[in-house]
Scaffold this active site. Structure first.
Site, PDB file in Angstrom:
ATOM      1  N   LYS A  17      -5.077  -6.943   4.111  1.00  0.00           N
ATOM      2  CA  LYS A  17      -5.118  -5.791   5.019  1.00  0.00           C
ATOM      3  C   LYS A  17      -6.535  -5.207   5.098  1.00  0.00           C
ATOM      4  CE  LYS A  17      -1.901  -3.272   2.927  1.00  0.00           C
ATOM      5  NZ  LYS A  17      -1.508  -4.100   1.763  1.00  0.00           N
ATOM      6  N   ARG A  92       4.152   3.311   3.617  1.00  0.00           N
ATOM      7  CA  ARG A  92       4.586   2.405   2.552  1.00  0.00           C
ATOM      8  C   ARG A  92       6.034   2.664   2.148  1.00  0.00           C
ATOM      9  NH1 ARG A  92      -0.772   1.215   0.106  1.00  0.00           N
ATOM     10  NH2 ARG A  92      -0.575  -0.346  -1.514  1.00  0.00           N
ATOM     11  N   ARG A 129     -10.194 -10.415  -7.213  1.00  0.00           N
ATOM     12  CA  ARG A 129     -10.720  -9.523  -6.188  1.00  0.00           C
ATOM     13  C   ARG A 129     -11.798  -8.578  -6.740  1.00  0.00           C
ATOM     14  NH1 ARG A 129      -6.742  -6.135  -2.357  1.00  0.00           N
ATOM     15  NH2 ARG A 129      -6.201  -4.937  -4.201  1.00  0.00           N
ATOM     16  N   ARG A 162     -10.929  -3.371  -9.409  1.00  0.00           N
ATOM     17  CA  ARG A 162     -10.093  -2.174  -9.487  1.00  0.00           C
ATOM     18  C   ARG A 162      -9.253  -2.192 -10.756  1.00  0.00           C
ATOM     19  NH1 ARG A 162      -7.175  -1.837  -3.697  1.00  0.00           N
ATOM     20  NH2 ARG A 162      -5.486  -1.230  -5.094  1.00  0.00           N
ATOM     21  N   ARG A 173       3.105  -3.632  -8.819  1.00  0.00           N
ATOM     22  CA  ARG A 173       2.853  -3.269  -7.411  1.00  0.00           C
ATOM     23  C   ARG A 173       3.653  -4.165  -6.464  1.00  0.00           C
ATOM     24  NH1 ARG A 173      -3.332  -3.815  -7.382  1.00  0.00           N
ATOM     25  NH2 ARG A 173      -3.241  -3.319  -5.170  1.00  0.00           N
TER      26      ARG A 173
HETATM   27  P1  AMP Z   1      -4.005   0.070  -1.960  1.00  0.00           P
HETATM   28  O1  AMP Z   1      -5.480   0.205  -2.071  1.00  0.00           O
HETATM   29  O2  AMP Z   1      -3.488   0.232  -0.555  1.00  0.00           O
HETATM   30  O3  AMP Z   1      -3.483  -1.183  -2.620  1.00  0.00           O
HETATM   31  O4  AMP Z   1      -3.380   1.300  -2.782  1.00  0.00           O
HETATM   32  C1  AMP Z   1      -3.636   1.465  -4.166  1.00  0.00           C
HETATM   33  C2  AMP Z   1      -2.619   2.409  -4.775  1.00  0.00           C
HETATM   34  O5  AMP Z   1      -2.706   3.690  -4.134  1.00  0.00           O
HETATM   35  C3  AMP Z   1      -1.161   1.997  -4.599  1.00  0.00           C
HETATM   36  O6  AMP Z   1      -0.741   1.074  -5.587  1.00  0.00           O
HETATM   37  C4  AMP Z   1      -0.456   3.344  -4.724  1.00  0.00           C
HETATM   38  O7  AMP Z   1      -0.429   3.789  -6.075  1.00  0.00           O
HETATM   39  C5  AMP Z   1      -1.419   4.270  -3.989  1.00  0.00           C
HETATM   40  N1  AMP Z   1      -1.112   4.334  -2.548  1.00  0.00           N
HETATM   41  C6  AMP Z   1      -1.873   3.898  -1.502  1.00  0.00           C
HETATM   42  N2  AMP Z   1      -1.287   4.136  -0.330  1.00  0.00           N
HETATM   43  C7  AMP Z   1      -0.104   4.732  -0.614  1.00  0.00           C
HETATM   44  C8  AMP Z   1       0.984   5.205   0.182  1.00  0.00           C
HETATM   45  N3  AMP Z   1       0.975   5.094   1.521  1.00  0.00           N
HETATM   46  N4  AMP Z   1       2.045   5.757  -0.467  1.00  0.00           N
HETATM   47  C9  AMP Z   1       2.076   5.888  -1.803  1.00  0.00           C
HETATM   48  N5  AMP Z   1       1.098   5.453  -2.616  1.00  0.00           N
HETATM   49  C10 AMP Z   1       0.008   4.872  -2.034  1.00  0.00           C
END
Ligand code: AMP
Length: 218
Positions: A17, A92, A129, A162, A173
């Protein structure tokens, strides 16, 4: 009323993404709204929101809907989002998708791109990553390495892994994705702007298909 182009990138963590968002952003000049990036900025700044979000993120859990909605709904009302925006990592959950529906108007053009990648490939991808600490461009040690070790090709920033990209947190996740985010495919699949794209191919091949999906339906 201005027609906004709103693109939602759906897909498990590590489905590409972020990489596709960077390409869409430069080709379509739409602001890229990544809830993950917004949360990480808050964590780095040690804001009140960041302090709450950190423990959820570090454990691979979703940050509560109310916090996310408060953060993103303010963001999409800003001037740069008047012509549209690109959502990466949001919605999400069904609650988030329903809240977004309420913020849309009849003139908005909504595209939902569902990037499909199986769990085994996700684990392989995420464990290699690296992310730029300055501009957030994603890299991969094997599949998309930077030209110089640990340095971002785009801005010269330092690359890092990360904290939630470890094997244990990735497994969590993915489980959360299947339980809470995958149901959004059913929620959106009858929309005219919905497309599923095979996310296992090269970044360029995926982007070509994505551009076609946006044009054919527009
Ligand atoms: P990402 O960078 O999109 O993989 O997001 C990293 C982490 O941020 C996720 O594992 C969640 O803990 C939190 N997070 C990001 N976007 C959301 C969302 N829309 N709803 C809830 N938690 C989120």
């Amino acid at each position: 009323m201005t027609t906004r182009t709103i693109i939602i990138l759906l897909g498990p963590p590590g489905s590409g993404k972020g990489s596709q968002a960077a390409l869409i952003k430069s080709h379509m000049r739409l602001p890229h709204l990544s809830t993950g990036d917004l949360l990480r900025e808050n964590v780095a700044a040690q804001s009140a929101l960041g302090k709450i979000a950190k423990s959820y993120i570090d454990h691979g859990k979703l940050v509560p809907d109310a916090i996310i909605l408060d953060m993103i709904m303010h963001r999409i009302e800003q001037e740069d989002c008047k012509k549209g925006f690109l959502l990466d990592g949001f919605p999400r959950t069904l609650v988030q998708a329903q809240a977004l529906q309420l913020a849309l108007s009849a003139s908005d053009q909504l595209f939902i791109i569902n990037l499909k990648v199986d769990d085994a490939m996700i684990i392989e991808r995420i464990s290699g990553r690296l992310i730029c600490s300055k501009c957030m461009t994603p890299y991969h040690l094997r599949f998309a390495p930077p030209k110089a070790a640990n340095v971002c090709d785009a801005c010269g920033g330092e690359l890092y892994q990360r904290a939630d990209d470890t094997y244990e947190v990735i497994a969590k996740r993915l489980a959360v994705y299947h339980q809470q985010t995958a149901p959004l495919i059913e929620f959106y699949q009858n929309y005219p702007g919905f497309s599923t794209i095979d996310g296992t191919r090269s970044k360029e091949a995926i982007f070509n298909e994505l551009v076609n999906a946006l044009h054919i339906k527009s």
